[in-house]
Design an enzyme around this catalytic site. Structure first.
Site, PDB file in Angstrom:
ATOM      1  N   CYS B  83      78.787 -16.064  85.453  1.00 36.69           N
ATOM      2  CA  CYS B  83      78.029 -15.777  84.231  1.00 36.69           C
ATOM      3  C   CYS B  83      78.805 -14.891  83.266  1.00 36.69           C
ATOM      4  CB  CYS B  83      76.700 -15.141  84.590  1.00 36.69           C
ATOM      5  SG  CYS B  83      75.745 -16.174  85.707  1.00 36.69           S
ATOM      6  N   CYS B 206      62.997 -12.811  85.147  1.00 38.17           N
ATOM      7  CA  CYS B 206      64.188 -13.636  85.393  1.00 38.17           C
ATOM      8  C   CYS B 206      64.608 -14.381  84.137  1.00 38.17           C
ATOM      9  CB  CYS B 206      63.895 -14.670  86.481  1.00 38.17           C
ATOM     10  SG  CYS B 206      63.198 -13.974  87.997  1.00 38.17           S
ATOM     11  N   SER B 207      65.907 -14.355  83.843  1.00 39.77           N
ATOM     12  CA  SER B 207      66.406 -15.148  82.715  1.00 39.77           C
ATOM     13  C   SER B 207      66.296 -16.628  83.086  1.00 39.77           C
ATOM     14  CB  SER B 207      67.846 -14.767  82.394  1.00 39.77           C
ATOM     15  OG  SER B 207      68.671 -14.928  83.537  1.00 39.77           O
ATOM     16  N   ILE B 209      66.926 -21.018  82.785  1.00 41.57           N
ATOM     17  CA  ILE B 209      67.947 -22.069  82.781  1.00 41.57           C
ATOM     18  C   ILE B 209      68.014 -22.601  81.344  1.00 41.57           C
ATOM     19  CG2 ILE B 209      68.486 -24.392  83.674  1.00 41.57           C
ATOM     20  CD1 ILE B 209      68.517 -22.269  85.863  1.00 41.57           C
ATOM     21  N   LYS B 329      67.072 -12.877  78.733  1.00 43.46           N
ATOM     22  CA  LYS B 329      65.701 -13.189  79.117  1.00 43.46           C
ATOM     23  C   LYS B 329      64.965 -14.008  78.073  1.00 43.46           C
ATOM     24  CE  LYS B 329      61.821 -13.297  81.103  1.00 43.46           C
ATOM     25  NZ  LYS B 329      61.599 -14.526  80.348  1.00 43.46           N
ATOM     26  N   HIS B 333      69.929 -18.126  78.692  1.00 46.86           N
ATOM     27  CA  HIS B 333      71.146 -17.770  79.430  1.00 46.86           C
ATOM     28  C   HIS B 333      71.913 -19.031  79.860  1.00 46.86           C
ATOM     29  CE1 HIS B 333      73.953 -15.707  81.904  1.00 46.86           C
ATOM     30  NE2 HIS B 333      73.257 -15.616  83.016  1.00 46.86           N
TER      31      HIS B 333
END
Lengths: 385, 385
Positions: B83, B206-207, B209, B329, B333
């Protein structure tokens, strides 16, 4: 920019190494290079790898490999350019040292290809071609290079038998390389009678699936003069270019434009030409590739790249010995490692450390590493400082 | 080494972009950056991408993307650091320009993550963790960061509710970003009641997809003074480091050592400290990550990183606005693009082009991008020249 020297080289064995993991292979090669360089620490690290994701389910190799090498507090960067990953990693390391950003940089290349079966390996390799317009239609690399070979034979009249001399020459060299995957000789008849893969290419025209790693340590030339007791090998030239990813977008299937441009840039920077090169490692992923590459680099006239192996010009003792290591064909082709392994071979040649396959009096060598069907290429020229 | 400036920025929309391919997203962002820079040509190109192989079956992105951008005759290099791929690609571009090797360099980042289903995406992302010792045992990133969160809450007494203020703050910022994947506000209660992913983390911690791309054009500062009509943004500092790939090898799960070292290097190079930063984009892949990163960079005292979002210190108008773009977020991402998108946001802030989410009078900004559970990290400091 500062002059840069190669002060350490290391290589794992190349082959089907089922008892060694990707990280272990890398550490083997990197440790050997660091020991050869005699340095206490490295400032930064690059690693070339084509597809840790598809071959072993491991990306983020910069972190994994810095960690397992015991240096997980330095900058580390993984570079990918398909089968040119190692060569491009070397170029990035070169730029970092030349810039003054870092002094002692480790450049490694690694690929662990035999943890998956042949079909999955072929799929993984095919991701270096155009996924949407080539792979989708079912073609993989033997098919792509077979098209190049057919176009070449049609255009220049080179025979199937002439082409077979290329891997015969490479295996002869590789038979003298103890780290080669296939260190034995083959014959022209053997090539012609071997299993057909994609007409006109036979299996003995094709480089194998290989596990392996290679690494080098580089630093400023001025630092190398103090550090190293071995003959100093300087990076005299670097060139890097791209071409269309897909064969169908090229005017001439037999002309590797990225290699032509990368070669021109490297020769210009080094202030020399093809006639000044004593030894060369080039990207012979298939027999036809070596032929086209020798022309792209000016080592052979257009249409005559197929004659060198037959005449002995590209063999040890010939005008320009090519792939003294055995090349991708005999030494093996762990794709991300190949470009770095080429630097290892040429450095050893320039230091006079190549044993039976030594090119006598070699003062200047060239490496050419390419990705896919030539969509990316990188050329380096090394010389005794 | 030469001073380097950012002279052009571009971004695709971020989201589930089923009608756009990876190459199209990259070309959209790169074309926008080149147009914004007002340059006629680029000399070299970098692209950050985490896993073209596992997400879309396409490696060799340097060649594919140079080709589809219409520049397939220049050096192009793909960089991967999970990432942190985009941030590391920016650093490589910086080194190339600073070294004098090239003048005008394009740095892009891209990921196309929604062509595979959720399980395959989770598998692909997990290749950024230690495949042999973490992933093999079934843990994926929500689980790894949940361990960090539990360790942190246990050690410092930070509450689950305090942690929820982090994504609430980021979504408030993202609601003002037209390119964000989720441009709407959320509430603390909403976070606490959202689906549990890996205790204590809820889905709104959670960020997501995401598909998307970002790109910037950089050149020597002296060249930028002639070329650019916009406020000049200089790269004042860069830092890059690695840490153990696996959490179990760290002395303290809550301390991100690679970010600490990368931050120290970038601050030292820029000659400034955390107090001199007006705006920061940091890697909030999970709520707990932003908290630990703010401490690692010196924006918060140890154990107090969880208080900034609740008190408003890290919100627009606060002491140090963090993730004005919406962060990973809310903005989304697309893993390989994130590090470059952070540079885009900070450059726009320093140029005064951020509209409703403008940090008034921002003169100096920081970006922090990390791979895996912090196994690699890269920090940049940009300032008005």
């Amino acid at each position: 920019m500062r002059d840069v020297a190669v002060i350490g080289v290391g290589m794992s064995e190349f082959g089907e190494l089922w008892k060694k993991s990707l990280r272990q292979l890398f550490v083997d090669a990197a440790s050997a290079a660091i020991e050869d360089a005699g340095v206490e620490k490295i400032d930064s690290m690059y690693v070339g790898c084509m597809s840790g994701g598809l071959f072993v389910g491991q990306e983020h190799l910069a972190s994994v490999l810095a960690d397992y090498l015991g240096v997980a507090s330095i900058p580390a960067c993984r570079v990918e350019s398909a089968c040119a990953s190692g060569g491009v990693a070397f170029r990035q390391g070169y730029i970092e040292v030349a810039s003054g950003m870092s002094d002692v940089v480790l450049v490694g290349g690694v690929e662990k290809m035999t943890d998956v079966d042949g079909a999955q390996a072929t799929y993984a390799l095919a991701t270096a071609a155009d996924q949407e317009y080539e792979v989708y239609h079912g073609v993989t690399f033997p098919g792509l290079y077979a098209m190049v070979a057919n176009a070449y034979m049609h255009k220049f009249g080179t025979t199937r038998k002439q082409m077979a001399h290329v891997p015969v020459k490479s295996h002869k060299h590789g038979s003298m390389n103890p780290k080669a995957q296939y260190p034995f000789e083959i014959t022209v008849e053997g090539v012609l009678e071997s299993t057909r893969v994609a007409d006109p290419l036979r299996i003995l025209d094709c480089s194998p699936i290989t596990d392996g790693a290679a690494a080098v340590v580089i630093c400023p030339l001025e630092t190398a003069k103090k550090l190293s007791k071995k003959p100093l090998v300087k990076v005299a030239g670097t060139g890097h270019s791209t071409d269309t990813i897909a064969l169908h977008d090229r005017d001439d299937l037999t002309e590797f434009a990225a290699t032509i441009r990368a070669g021109e840039a490297a020769f210009k920077m080094a202030g020399v030409g093809p006639k000044d090169i004593d030894v060369a490692e080039v990207h012979d992923c298939f027999s036809i590739a070596e032929i086209c590459v020798l022309e792209a680099l000016g080592f052979a006239e257009r249409g005559k790249g197929g004659e060198g192996a037959e005449s002995g010009e590209t063999a040890l003792g010939g005008r320009i010995p090519v792939n003294t290591s055995g090349g991708l064909k005999s030494k093996g082709h762990p794709v991300g490692a190949t470009g770095v392994a080429q630097i290892v071979e040429v450095t050893e040649q320039l230091r006079g450390e190549s044993g039976k396959r030594q090119v006598e009096g070699a003062k200047r060598g060239l490496t050419q590493n390419m990705g896919g069907s030539g969509g990316s290429a990188v050329v380096h020229i090394l010389e005794v400082a």
